[in-house]
Design a protein around this motif. Structure first.
Motif, PDB file in Angstrom:
ATOM      1  N   THR A 122      -0.999 142.724  18.927  1.00  8.49           N
ATOM      2  CA  THR A 122       0.207 143.486  19.100  1.00  8.49           C
ATOM      3  C   THR A 122       1.201 142.683  19.742  1.00  8.49           C
ATOM      4  O   THR A 122       1.202 141.901  20.515  1.00  8.49           O
ATOM      5  N   ALA A 123       2.557 143.120  19.417  1.00  7.26           N
ATOM      6  CA  ALA A 123       3.717 142.647  20.198  1.00  7.26           C
ATOM      7  C   ALA A 123       3.670 143.124  21.470  1.00  7.26           C
ATOM      8  O   ALA A 123       3.500 144.087  21.776  1.00  7.26           O
ATOM      9  N   ARG A 124       4.076 142.175  22.289  1.00  4.33           N
ATOM     10  CA  ARG A 124       4.106 142.577  23.930  1.00  4.33           C
ATOM     11  C   ARG A 124       5.570 142.020  24.282  1.00  4.33           C
ATOM     12  O   ARG A 124       6.072 141.033  24.173  1.00  4.33           O
ATOM     13  N   LEU A 125       6.116 142.733  25.415  1.00  2.00           N
ATOM     14  CA  LEU A 125       7.149 142.607  25.805  1.00  2.00           C
ATOM     15  C   LEU A 125       7.246 142.191  27.404  1.00  2.00           C
ATOM     16  O   LEU A 125       6.571 142.615  28.141  1.00  2.00           O
ATOM     17  N   PHE A 126       7.640 140.968  27.782  1.00  2.00           N
ATOM     18  CA  PHE A 126       7.770 140.384  29.084  1.00  2.00           C
ATOM     19  C   PHE A 126       9.099 140.294  29.755  1.00  2.00           C
ATOM     20  O   PHE A 126      10.006 139.933  29.052  1.00  2.00           O
ATOM     21  N   HIS A 127       9.287 140.436  30.869  1.00  2.00           N
ATOM     22  CA  HIS A 127      10.318 140.456  31.829  1.00  2.00           C
ATOM     23  C   HIS A 127      10.610 139.075  32.459  1.00  2.00           C
ATOM     24  O   HIS A 127       9.431 138.748  33.139  1.00  2.00           O
ATOM     25  N   LEU A 128      11.415 138.343  31.975  1.00  2.00           N
ATOM     26  CA  LEU A 128      11.505 136.919  32.634  1.00  2.00           C
ATOM     27  C   LEU A 128      12.019 137.064  34.072  1.00  2.00           C
ATOM     28  O   LEU A 128      13.078 137.706  34.227  1.00  2.00           O
ATOM     29  N   PRO A 129      11.578 136.251  34.890  1.00  2.00           N
ATOM     30  CA  PRO A 129      12.079 136.395  36.268  1.00  2.00           C
ATOM     31  C   PRO A 129      13.376 136.114  36.598  1.00  2.00           C
ATOM     32  O   PRO A 129      14.165 136.841  37.609  1.00  2.00           O
ATOM     33  N   ASP A 130      13.815 135.212  35.695  1.00  2.00           N
ATOM     34  CA  ASP A 130      15.338 134.665  35.997  1.00  2.00           C
ATOM     35  C   ASP A 130      16.250 135.503  35.074  1.00  2.00           C
ATOM     36  O   ASP A 130      17.257 135.247  35.005  1.00  2.00           O
ATOM     37  N   GLY A 131      15.879 136.557  34.440  1.00  2.00           N
ATOM     38  CA  GLY A 131      16.543 137.475  33.615  1.00  2.00           C
ATOM     39  C   GLY A 131      16.217 137.357  32.149  1.00  2.00           C
ATOM     40  O   GLY A 131      16.043 136.142  31.814  1.00  2.00           O
ATOM     41  N   GLY A 132      16.278 138.313  31.405  1.00  2.00           N
ATOM     42  CA  GLY A 132      15.942 138.203  30.019  1.00  2.00           C
ATOM     43  C   GLY A 132      14.692 138.851  29.703  1.00  2.00           C
ATOM     44  O   GLY A 132      13.832 139.182  30.564  1.00  2.00           O
ATOM     45  N   ASP A 133      14.306 138.966  28.432  1.00  2.00           N
ATOM     46  CA  ASP A 133      12.949 139.405  27.907  1.00  2.00           C
ATOM     47  C   ASP A 133      12.520 138.504  27.140  1.00  2.00           C
ATOM     48  O   ASP A 133      13.124 137.985  26.228  1.00  2.00           O
ATOM     49  N   LEU A 134      11.304 138.546  26.954  1.00  2.58           N
ATOM     50  CA  LEU A 134      10.527 137.716  26.163  1.00  2.58           C
ATOM     51  C   LEU A 134       9.498 138.749  25.221  1.00  2.58           C
ATOM     52  O   LEU A 134       8.502 139.156  25.893  1.00  2.58           O
ATOM     53  N   ILE A 135       9.566 138.555  23.851  1.00  3.25           N
ATOM     54  CA  ILE A 135       8.356 139.360  22.904  1.00  3.25           C
ATOM     55  C   ILE A 135       7.773 138.213  22.322  1.00  3.25           C
ATOM     56  O   ILE A 135       7.898 137.234  21.686  1.00  3.25           O
ATOM     57  N   ASP A 136       6.197 138.603  22.646  1.00  3.10           N
ATOM     58  CA  ASP A 136       5.207 137.533  21.965  1.00  3.10           C
ATOM     59  C   ASP A 136       4.590 138.490  20.896  1.00  3.10           C
ATOM     60  O   ASP A 136       4.267 139.358  21.010  1.00  3.10           O
TER      61      ASP A 136
END
Length: 210
Positions: A122-136
């Protein structure tokens, strides 16, 4: 993409079309550079050169050798990004390295097929510590564009843009019609035969679903 499993240009082109039509900036990332050898360089380097000549940004990375990760992270900071690609190209390994403590499950390539095993389902959303979001996103082996029109497929090939609408006939199918601007661009070396054939293959798959 990665040296293993082998990257297929037509799949890459499908991702690029989806990005172009959606207004997303596509970046091609060659992951697992520690697996490069004389055999896979023979087909990888011309493939990457083709996309670089078109104007796409190419990045290189290796979580094993921890190379290229600083530049990759800089590209992700303060943006919403998504990793897409075949199963086994190392998307989850990149997430684990960029976000220590996440500990996503990763898997080896299948010994029989050399293809990746589906470890992200499943797609997962992560919040980057320096700002921004990353979807795997889950790894895939096929990527269809059935929801797109033939005109959108054509628009997704960015190097075709200067020639679209300049054919002699308004309903030109870019086959054997005289005065085809795309065919002339191929003859003049401004469009590669490989990308044109990829366009025709994708267009045929879209037409079958219309």
């Amino acid at each position: 993409m990665a040296p293993e499993p082998r990257a297929h240009a037509n799949l890459i082109d499908r991702y690029l079309i989806a990005a172009e039509i959606s207004g997303i900036e596509p970046i091609l990332l060659l992951n697992k550079t520690d697996l490069l050898n004389d055999l896979n360089r023979a087909w990888l380097e011309p493939l990457l050169a083709l996309y670089q000549d078109i104007g796409y940004t190419i990045l290189h990375a290796s979580t094993t050798e921890r190379q290229g990760l600083v530049e990759l992270k800089a590209r992700l900071d303060e943006r919403i990004s998504v990793f897409v690609g075949q199963s086994g190209v190392g998307k989850s390994s990149l997430v684990n390295t960029l976000l220590p403590g996440v500990d996503l499950r990763t898997g080896a390539l299948s010994e029989q097929s050399g293809k990746g095993k589906h470890t992200t389902t499943t797609a997962r959303l992560f919040h980057l510590p320096d700002g921004g979001d990353l979807i795997d996103s889950p790894g895939i082996r096929e990527f269809a564009l059935w929801h797109m029109s033939p005109d959108e497929v054509l628009e997704g090939f960015r190097e075709f843009a200067p020639y679209v609408g300049h054919c002699r006939f308004r309903d030109c199918q870019h086959e054997r019609e005289p005065g085809c601007a795309l065919k002339q661009a191929i003859e003049e070396g401004n469009i590669t035969e490989q990308r044109f054939q990829s366009y025709k293959m994708i267009l045929n798959s879209v037409d079958e679903k219309l």
